[in-house]
Design an enzyme around this catalytic site. Structure first.
Site: not given
Ligand code: GLC
Length: 628
Positions: A271, A313
């Site tokens: 993440d 991500e």
């Molecule tokens: C990522 C997740 C999002 C979250 C962020 C912080 O972007 O997809 O939902 O708010 O990380 O963890």
């Protein structure tokens, strides 16, 4: 001379020694750059080796078998058969014990990869949808136990489905044990986070930082008078950024990943990776060290749990995105997967403007045709908002648009403010200073289904369904693993239920997180309502994908100019045959004069395309996959 007899198989220790010897080569560079220090990488490498050896020894037999399978077939995730489904467990099934009962539904759709959205123990109250984890080794008790989780992964695997979970590694909840100890004054754990004694450095960093949640959580630091410290908090106040300069953090997270891998996780969604490394005077996003960390995590994992892959991500602009799939020294060694948020943004941009020139330019000029042992995860919607990642430079390539102008147009269009817009979305995190606006809304609502159904307008409903299916066809054929976000296969529209829940009401992203509609799901084979039509359309698209070797993710994707601004075109360059994919982003018939062999068949309809002499005729919002 006779050689001494050797057993035909390696024992566990021998195998590990070989794996370490091979994997160390891919670790030494990044680890030296990150944590080499004056003593060189030796001591930290030795500690990494110990962590890996411990998890290797403890790896359960079924996973060791899977390791072996994937050592033999390391390209397993590039297969055309891969299809991912993304869901909140409570909203999809209830708890872990209820998940196996839903596997038939996933199989019917063709799913081979299930992303169970945050399911580790979150902090109480608001938890950013579970992205504020207070214990990585416990399942959220509302969903079940770790033993239930392990059993669920076994049921999924028996059905040919790999389990993916989120590894939130940029930050922990402030209630995590490491954070609690830090707050209590323990210097070892204070060094796990980025803490400052006075506001001077935070203020200097702020000059070049952006805000992720300017409305709900402005600024990037939080002052805690009880501790007398300013803590780096990129996201919400309760999410404390980890200090990745500290090798103890690397070791602790690696240990956590391998612990969870031992419970049956096959894919980790890492993440918010763009934010993991900070340097004064920069935006503190996408710094080179992030790629070193990701390579080191991927390669270390590969030594002790070769069945496992990582998905980065990083929701960033095109030139920052490409390196997450491994470029230059990282080629073939960094994350195996990364979100293709630029494909997603360009889909929505072309749909609003009925013009694919920006999409063609961005996807052709910034992205390689293929990656070494890596691919994108392609998607149209997810649980998050859409950030309009369109750069000034790319906009400057187009006649009559500017970056800020086009971004404002898209935000207006999808909030339904623009005249003639079919969309029903909402603004998110309007930044008064930069003018930036992001957008919330479900796939179906943004594509016009909600408004069309409310108006009871049959033609508008047909158009919305065609837009939705074109989007699904795009992500199933562009190259990469298509991610179906729960409910998008049924055309679920926006949900305002979150407004009644104080822990969620402040975060508009919940509008695109409706609970699963099992009543509709029960009718997918029979209903002529939009949900039945959409589901059957998606299932068909995925089935054709799975039967088409040329759509595997390792096959190069070449974006071409269709010669018609309303039509987006790309080739999948299979080594036997090429597939020509076309998407009509308009509500009118479009003609395309491309050189497609006379006998070509559209794989999706199973019929030859419409032709007018040498010209192909595309129906409104059609997606065609043409193969000779
Ligand atoms: C990522 C997740 C999002 C979250 C962020 C912080 O972007 O997809 O939902 O708010 O990380 O963890």
């Amino acid at each position: 001379m006779k050689r001494p007899r050797q057993p035909a198989t390696l024992n566990r220790e021998e195998a590990f020694a070989l794996r370490w010897r091979r994997g160390r080569r891919d670790l030494i560079g990044p680890i030296t750059r990150l944590y080499g220090g004056t003593e060189g990488p030796g001591p930290i490498l030795e500690r990494i080796r110990q962590v890996l050896a411990r998890h290797w020894a403890a790896r359960p037999a079924d996973l060791r078998r899977l390791d072996l399978e994937r050592d033999v077939d390391p390209d397993w995730f590039l297969s055309e058969e891969m299809v991912a489904y993304v869901f909140y467990l409570d909203r999809f099934a209830g708890g872990l014990k209820d998940l196996p009962a839903r596997i038939d539904y996933l199989k019917d759709l063709g799913v081979t990869y299930a992303h169970v959205m945050p399911c580790l123990m979150p902090r109480p109250g608001a938890s950013d949808g579970g992205y504020a984890v207070m214990d990585y080794r416990r399942i959220d008790p509302k969903l079940g136990t770790m033993a239930d989780f392990r059993r669920a992964t076994l049921s999924l695997r028996a059905a040919g489905i790999s389990t993916c979970i989120d590894m939130v590694l940029n930050h922990t909840a402030k209630e995590h044990e490491w954070a609690r100890r830090a707050r209590g004054g323990d210097p070892f754990y204070q060094d796990f986070y980025l803490m400052f004694d006075d506001p001077d450095l935070p203020q200097r960093y702020e000059r070049t930082l952006t805000e992720v949640f300017p409305d709900q959580a402005p600024g990037n630091f939080t002052h805690y008078p009880d501790m007398g410290k300013w803590v780096w908090t990129t996201f919400n106040e309760y999410q404390w950024d980890l200090n990745w300069r500290n090798p103890e953090v690397f070791l602790a997270i690696l240990d956590t990943i391998l612990f969870l891998a031992g419970k049956g996780v096959e894919i980790f969604r890492l993440d918010a990776v763009a934010f993991m490394w900070k340097r004064m005077g920069t935006s503190c996003q996408n710094l080179p060290e992030v790629h070193d960390i990701l390579q080191a995590l991927t390669q270390a994992t590969r030594i002790a749990a070769p069945a496992v892959i990582h998905k980065a991500e990083a929701i960033v602009g095109p030139t920052d995105l490409v390196p997450y799939l491994g470029q230059d020294t990282h080629q073939g060694r960094e994350s195996q997967l990364a979100y293709h948020n630029n494909l997603m943004v360009q889909f929505w941009s072309s749909l609003a403007s009925r013009d694919t020139r920006l999409m063609t330019h961005v996807l052709r000029s910034h992205f390689p045709e293929s990656f070494r042992r890596a691919c994108f995860a392609t998607y149209i919607r997810c649980h998050d908002d859409i950030g309009w990642a369109i750069t000034e430079e790319d906009a400057a390539h187009m006649p009559h648009i500017t970056g800020p102008g086009h971004r404002a147009f898209l935000a207006d269009f999808y909030a339904g403010r623009f005249r003639g817009s079919f969309a029903r979305g909402a603004d998110f995190q309007v930044n008064a200073v930069t003018g930036d606006r992001r957008t919330n809304g479900s796939f179906a609502s943004l594509a016009g289904l909600e408004a069309a159904m409310e108006a009871g307008d049959g033609a508008a409903i047909d158009a919305a369904i065609a837009r939705i299916l074109m989007g699904h066809a795009l992500i199933a054929s562009f190259g990469g693993i298509p991610l179906i976000y729960m409910g998008d296969e049924l055309g679920l529209t926006n949900d305002d239920g979150y407004l009644a829940d104080p822990a969620r009401a402040g975060d508009g992203r919940w509008m695109q997180r409706p609970p699963m509609d099992w009543d509709r799901a029960a009718e997918v084979d029979t209903s002529d309502a939009p949900h039945g039509r959409i589901y059957r359309g998606v299932r068909h698209i995925l089935a054709v994908r799975k039967a088409t070797l040329q759509l595997a993710s390792g096959i190069p994707t070449r974006v071409i100019d269709s010669g018609n601004t309303g039509v987006f075109a790309y080739l999948r360059l299979g080594d036997d045959r090429t597939i020509t994919c076309l998407c009509n982003f308009t509500e009118r018939f479009q003609d395309v004069a491309l050189d497609v062999p006379a006998g070509a068949i559209d794989l999706l309809s199973g019929a030859p395309p419409l032709r007018d002499g040498p010209v192909l005729r595309l129906p409104p919002y059609a997606a065609l996959w043409l193969r000779a």
